[in-house]
Design an enzyme around this catalytic site. Structure first.
Site, PDB file in Angstrom:
ATOM      1  CB  THR A  88      31.721  42.441  -3.700  1.00 59.29           C
ATOM      2  OG1 THR A  88      32.574  41.562  -4.437  1.00 59.29           O
ATOM      3  CG2 THR A  88      32.566  43.614  -3.259  1.00 59.29           C
ATOM      4  CE1 TYR A  91      32.125  46.605  -7.024  1.00 61.60           C
ATOM      5  CE2 TYR A  91      33.261  44.499  -6.850  1.00 61.60           C
ATOM      6  CZ  TYR A  91      32.097  45.234  -6.842  1.00 61.60           C
ATOM      7  OH  TYR A  91      30.889  44.605  -6.657  1.00 61.60           O
TER       8      TYR A  91
HETATM    9  N1  UFG Z   1      36.974  34.281 -17.219  1.00 54.65           N
HETATM   10  C1  UFG Z   1      37.587  33.772 -18.345  1.00 54.65           C
HETATM   11  N2  UFG Z   1      37.327  34.382 -19.534  1.00 54.65           N
HETATM   12  C2  UFG Z   1      36.492  35.450 -19.669  1.00 54.65           C
HETATM   13  C3  UFG Z   1      35.868  35.963 -18.507  1.00 54.65           C
HETATM   14  C4  UFG Z   1      36.129  35.353 -17.296  1.00 54.65           C
HETATM   15  O1  UFG Z   1      38.349  32.803 -18.282  1.00 54.65           O
HETATM   16  O2  UFG Z   1      36.320  35.962 -20.780  1.00 54.65           O
HETATM   17  C5  UFG Z   1      37.238  33.636 -15.937  1.00 54.65           C
HETATM   18  C6  UFG Z   1      37.869  34.582 -14.920  1.00 54.65           C
HETATM   19  O3  UFG Z   1      39.259  34.559 -15.040  1.00 54.65           O
HETATM   20  C7  UFG Z   1      37.359  33.996 -13.606  1.00 54.65           C
HETATM   21  C8  UFG Z   1      36.008  33.398 -13.958  1.00 54.65           C
HETATM   22  O4  UFG Z   1      35.999  33.257 -15.366  1.00 54.65           O
HETATM   23  O5  UFG Z   1      38.176  32.943 -13.206  1.00 54.65           O
HETATM   24  C9  UFG Z   1      34.846  34.292 -13.567  1.00 54.65           C
HETATM   25  O6  UFG Z   1      35.076  35.602 -14.078  1.00 54.65           O
HETATM   26  P1  UFG Z   1      33.983  36.754 -14.063  1.00 54.65           P
HETATM   27  O7  UFG Z   1      34.563  37.920 -14.771  1.00 54.65           O
HETATM   28  O8  UFG Z   1      32.684  36.210 -14.548  1.00 54.65           O
HETATM   29  O9  UFG Z   1      33.807  37.052 -12.521  1.00 54.65           O
HETATM   30  P2  UFG Z   1      34.922  37.499 -11.445  1.00 54.65           P
HETATM   31  O10 UFG Z   1      35.174  36.298 -10.596  1.00 54.65           O
HETATM   32  O11 UFG Z   1      36.086  38.154 -12.036  1.00 54.65           O
HETATM   33  O12 UFG Z   1      34.125  38.662 -10.718  1.00 54.65           O
HETATM   34  C10 UFG Z   1      33.279  38.460  -9.671  1.00 54.65           C
HETATM   35  C11 UFG Z   1      32.263  39.598  -9.595  1.00 54.65           C
HETATM   36  C12 UFG Z   1      32.937  40.891  -9.217  1.00 54.65           C
HETATM   37  C13 UFG Z   1      33.746  40.684  -7.964  1.00 54.65           C
HETATM   38  C14 UFG Z   1      34.745  39.597  -8.190  1.00 54.65           C
HETATM   39  C15 UFG Z   1      35.596  39.342  -6.968  1.00 54.65           C
HETATM   40  O13 UFG Z   1      31.603  39.739 -10.821  1.00 54.65           O
HETATM   41  O14 UFG Z   1      31.967  41.874  -8.994  1.00 54.65           O
HETATM   42  O15 UFG Z   1      34.051  38.396  -8.496  1.00 54.65           O
HETATM   43  O16 UFG Z   1      36.813  38.809  -7.366  1.00 54.65           O
HETATM   44  F1  UFG Z   1      34.414  41.802  -7.639  1.00 54.65           F
END
Ligand code: UFG
Length: 328
Positions: free
Chosen positions: A118, A142
């Site tokens: 990741t 993680y």
């Molecule tokens: N977001 C929102 N509202 C929500 C959910 C997400 O605004 O309800 C935003 C988050 O803040 C982020 C973006 O949408 O800016 C994407 O969020 P996700 O939760 O879809 O994905 P992440 O970037 O947090 O997570 C991904 C992978 C993880 C990994 C991570 C590394 O899914 O496995 O990137 O930072 F670890």
């Protein structure tokens, strides 16, 4: 004889798409999954062997039964927030589980290993394009657990000649265009499925986590990659190993970032429906911007992430959403 590949986590979101791609490429994908977060009805493209990564005897049995040419290892816990509250769960299942699997593979003489890592291993390097040579400084359990597995693979190569292709994913999205499999987590934490739920009235409004980031529209920027492009890279990685090209690390992203507001705008255009949202506080642990330096996979593997545009990713996710699998 058809070549078998053990796919751990084959009942999950990415693993089930990988099984479909492996089957299409002429392999027999054997799902090894304990169903802790996966779904048995997502195992559609090859045999299912229920089992836990911590159960060495069960692993040995499955390796002996199928004599696989390779392992594709997806099974893991992957929620950043949870990993901060319960690090033991991540170290035990992700690290000790992977170590057990790697030992079983080597003992069975299966020396090709494709590993799902990741971008969280890079940590919080805001506003930098992250390539494979970037320093890895994970800021959550993680990411630390995944980096540790990368280290184990390197050590097993030195000691036993195990060959590995390590893929560091950016934000995986979308689904099978035929909607045979798709994204379904419980609980769901990812932006696009939560947004589609809000559009369909299955959840309250989407909360935008933070609008005061130093980005053009104040929301976080991520590099989204279509799950079908992502699993295609895995098949290319498997062939790379079978061709004897040796161990290599590849980022899987497109090099293009989109803000949360841009994803909302695209969802509105794709579904032709309003996206109910509210603006909320930042989510702890979120980086401002995560964008991949993605040239290595394109140049060396011949990867072409053609479906990784927001219209197709959201369109395919929406198709799956409308099949009603979400009602489970
Ligand atoms: N977001 C929102 N509202 C929500 C959910 C997400 O605004 O309800 C935003 C988050 O803040 C982020 C973006 O949408 O800016 C994407 O969020 P996700 O939760 O879809 O994905 P992440 O970037 O947090 O997570 C991904 C992978 C993880 C990994 C991570 C590394 O899914 O496995 O990137 O930072 F670890």
């Amino acid at each position: 004889m058809t070549k078998c590949v053990i796919v751990t986590g084959g009942a999950g979101y990415i693993g089930s798409h990988a099984c479909k791609a492996l089957r299409a490429a002429g392999y027999e994908p054997v799902t090894f999954d304990n169903l802790s977060t996966g779904w048995e009805d997502a195992v559609k493209f090859g045999p299912f062997e229920k089992g836990d990564l911590l159960d060495r005897a069960r692993l040995d049995e499955v390796f002996a039964k199928y004599n696989p040419v390779a392992v594709m290892h997806f099974a893991a816990f992957s929620q950043v927030g949870e990993s901060m509250k319960d690090p033991a769960k991540y170290w035990r299942n992700n690290v000790i589980g992977s170590l057990t699997l790697i030992e079983a593979a080597v003992a069975a003489g299966c020396m090709n290993f494709v590993f799902s890592s990741t971008c969280a291993t890079y940590g919080d390097q805001d506003n930098v394009v992250l390539d494979e040579e970037s320093v890895q400084l994970p800021i959550n359990s993680y990411g630390a657990s995944k980096r540790a597995i990368e280290d184990i693979l390197e050590n097993f190569e030195q000691a036993f000649g195990l060959n590995s292709v390590i893929f560091r994913y950016f934000n995986v999205a979308g689904g099978d265009p035929e909607a045979e499999v798709g994204e379904f987590h419980q609980p769901e934490t990812h932006l696009i499925p939560l947004m589609l739920d809000a559009i369909a009235g299955k959840r309250d409004a989407l909360t935008i986590f933070g609008t005061d980031y130093v980005t053009p529209d104040g929301t976080c920027i991520r590099d989204y990659v279509h799950v079908c492009d992502l699993v295609d890279a895995h098949v290319l990685g498997l062939k790379w190993l079978e061709d004897g090209k040796g161990s290599r690390v590849f980022n899987l992203g497109t090099g293009k970032g989109f803000s949360v507001r841009e994803v909302i705008d695209h969802s509105r255009a794709v579904t032709n429906m309003e996206v109910p949202y509210v603006e909320g506080d930042r989510r702890p642990g979120d980086c401002t911007k995560l964008v991949s330096g993605s040239e290595r996979a394109i140049k060396e593997l011949g990867w072409s992430p053609d479906r990784s545009n927001l219209t197709e990713m959201i369109g395919d996710a929406w198709k799956w959403h409308q099949t009603g699998h979400y009602e489970k």
